[in-house]
Design an enzyme around this catalytic site. Structure first.
Site, PDB file in Angstrom:
ATOM      1  N   ASP A  82      -2.257   6.556  -3.210  1.00 45.14           N
ATOM      2  CA  ASP A  82      -1.069   5.856  -2.745  1.00 45.14           C
ATOM      3  C   ASP A  82      -0.708   4.794  -3.777  1.00 45.14           C
ATOM      4  O   ASP A  82      -1.279   4.741  -4.869  1.00 45.14           O
ATOM      5  CB  ASP A  82      -1.303   5.258  -1.358  1.00 45.14           C
ATOM      6  CG  ASP A  82      -2.466   4.281  -1.321  1.00 45.14           C
ATOM      7  OD1 ASP A  82      -3.252   4.250  -2.295  1.00 45.14           O
ATOM      8  OD2 ASP A  82      -2.598   3.545  -0.332  1.00 45.14           O
ATOM      9  N   ASP A 123      -1.163   1.592  -4.214  1.00 43.48           N
ATOM     10  CA  ASP A 123      -2.123   0.612  -4.724  1.00 43.48           C
ATOM     11  C   ASP A 123      -3.504   1.214  -4.946  1.00 43.48           C
ATOM     12  O   ASP A 123      -4.448   0.495  -5.267  1.00 43.48           O
ATOM     13  CB  ASP A 123      -2.202  -0.598  -3.803  1.00 43.48           C
ATOM     14  CG  ASP A 123      -2.803  -0.274  -2.436  1.00 43.48           C
ATOM     15  OD1 ASP A 123      -2.666   0.882  -1.986  1.00 43.48           O
ATOM     16  OD2 ASP A 123      -3.386  -1.175  -1.808  1.00 43.48           O
ATOM     17  N   SER A 145       0.822  -1.202   0.000  1.00 42.80           N
ATOM     18  CA  SER A 145       0.000   0.000   0.000  1.00 42.80           C
ATOM     19  C   SER A 145       0.864   1.263   0.000  1.00 42.80           C
ATOM     20  O   SER A 145       1.610   1.500  -0.947  1.00 42.80           O
ATOM     21  CB  SER A 145      -0.976  -0.030   1.176  1.00 42.80           C
ATOM     22  OG  SER A 145      -1.937   0.983   1.059  1.00 42.80           O
ATOM     23  N   ASP A 199      -5.845   2.356  -3.058  1.00 41.50           N
ATOM     24  CA  ASP A 199      -7.014   2.198  -2.188  1.00 41.50           C
ATOM     25  C   ASP A 199      -7.304   3.490  -1.437  1.00 41.50           C
ATOM     26  O   ASP A 199      -8.407   3.678  -0.913  1.00 41.50           O
ATOM     27  CB  ASP A 199      -6.868   1.016  -1.229  1.00 41.50           C
ATOM     28  CG  ASP A 199      -5.696   1.125  -0.271  1.00 41.50           C
ATOM     29  OD1 ASP A 199      -4.814   1.988  -0.466  1.00 41.50           O
ATOM     30  OD2 ASP A 199      -5.639   0.324   0.688  1.00 41.50           O
TER      31      ASP A 199
END
Length: 436
Positions: free
Chosen positions: A229, A231, A92, A233
């Site tokens: 960020d 990834d 992440s 999410d």
């Protein structure tokens, strides 16, 4: 092994291909027969995803490989492809040296505590149901996941004609720009080339890390800027004037738009008073959860909860998916700005209050928290021990909570006046220092 955000740690130390292989084996052995596998842009993710897929197949499960894809793309794909689970290789917003694994249900919700523990128990015991030589799982590739995600985003947000700057942060959130263009917006991207070393800025989309987006948006004719960020999410936002929007304010704006009278909104215990105050006049209440988007998602999946969010940038519309979906948040925010008024004016409608944060170092976090919890319960009438200990007063609150990763007990306080927040914060910090 698992934290609330899955497995994360330094490559070659906490996170290895041996571990990824074991998690794949454990998933298949727990009966997840068809698993979607994706990864973010970190170079280490290639080997880890290969190892996880090998573990799945070795125990008879089929692996559906997506390659590089945003975490919400992978999480949504579990349901789209009638799979039993999803596995994302990502750390992440952590630094490039880290990587990890996170597991997903067909609803888009991350594995809950019981599911995580079942997988972890098999890994600890080296207990796997290895398949016979002629019963190995198959591996297939699906390249259509990003396009399917764009279609879903276009269906979930209204058209508009805003000018938007999208800072992808060298991550895998390129679906945001594609979806915004599909909706009619004019889009400029920053740091859009996937690179797991995150050369342009650190992955976490904080105000400090997004200084380039702030400067670019303010100097352009853009209506707003958004940042992800690694990834995707998470999503954070910038106004046309270059103001980095507080996560609590953004939470209040999303919740106010999503909820109707009688609904609830799920928020973690460290969320600002601003959110509850902004919703109260609309007949909407907040329900508090433990800190962590997995806990917000669990509560958001319950009847009557219209929205869930964390001020760090995780936003959940349960009618769409129980995965925090940064691209969906970007599209919904763009629609809100296009159909209502400038983002800066919407931000100004949310009244905010003084807030202080600090920490006390201790190597005995659990014991210190036990003692602090008892003292707070004895001294205050309204106490919530759901996650740490939170005390409510007529004009503010404080939260004492042990760090999940460092030898620290964190103290947060907020009140409707500067004098009062200072009093609450100092009182809470003294409590911790007395017991540390």
């Amino acid at each position: 092994m698992f934290g609330t955000s899955g497995i994360r740690g330094r490559i070659g130390e906490e996170v290895t291909c041996d571990l990824a292989l074991a998690v794949g084996r454990a998933l298949a052995s727990e009966g997840y027969d068809r698993v979607v596998v994706g990864r973010d842009a970190r170079e280490s993710g290639r080997a880890l995803a290969d190892a996880a897929a090998a573990g799945l197949r070795e125990c008879g499960a089929d692996a559906l490989r997506l390659g590089e894809a945003a975490t919400p793309t992978v999480a949504r794909s579990v349901g789209w492809r009638d799979a039993d689970a999803g596995l994302v290789v990502t750390a992440s917003h952590n630094p490039p040296r880290d990587n990890g694994l996170k597991l997903w249900n067909p609803s888009g919700q991350a594995f809950d505590e019981a599911q995580r523990e079942a997988v972890a128990a098999r890994v600890r015991a080296d207990d796997y149901a290895l398949a016979d030589w002629d019963a190995l799982g198959e591996q297939t590739q699906w390249d259509g996941a990003p396009a399917r995600h764009v279609d879903a985003l276009a269906d979930a947000a209204a058209d508009g004609d805003c000018s938007i700057v999208v800072d992808v942060g060298n991550g895998v959130g390129q679906v945001t720009a594609a979806a915004l263009r599909r909706l009619g917006h004019d889009v400029v991207t920053l740091n859009a080339t996937p690179d797991g070393a995150f050369p342009a800025r650190p992955s976490e989309p904080t105000a400090e890390n997004c200084a380039g987006l702030v400067e670019f948006t303010a100097a352009s004719d853009a209506d707003l800027g958004v940042a992800h960020d690694g990834d995707a999410d998470r999503m954070r936002a910038v106004t046309a004037d270059g103001e980095f929007v507080s996560g609590d304010v953004l939470l209040a704006l999303f919740a106010r738009e999503a909820a109707t009278p009688g609904d609830e909104v799920a928020v973690p215990v460290d969320t600002s008073l601003a959110v509850a105050d902004a919703l109260e006049s609309r007949g909407v209440s907040v329900v508090r959860t433990r800190v962590g988007d997995v806990y917000v998602a669990e509560r958001a999946g319950e009847s009557g909860v219209a929205f869930g969010g964390e001020p760090s940038g995780a936003w959940i519309w349960p009618a769409e998916t129980l995965c925090p979906d940064g691209p969906l948040a970007a599209c919904r925010l763009a629609s809100l700005v296009a159909n209502r008024r400038p983002l800066g004016r919407l931000v100004d409608e949310i009244e905010t209050y003084p807030l202080r944060r600090g920490s006390v170092r201790t190597d005995e976090k659990a014991a210190v928290m036990d003692r602090v919890r008892e003292r707070v319960r004895a001294a205050y009438d309204e106490v919530d021990a759901l996650d740490g200990v939170r005390a409510e007063t007529d004009d503010g609150w404080f939260l004492v909570r042990a760090s999940g990763t460092q030898p620290l007990v964190r103290v947060t306080a907020e009140a409707r006046s500067r004098t009062r927040v200072d009093d609450l914060f100092e009182n809470a910090r003294r409590l911790v220092e007395d017991e540390a």
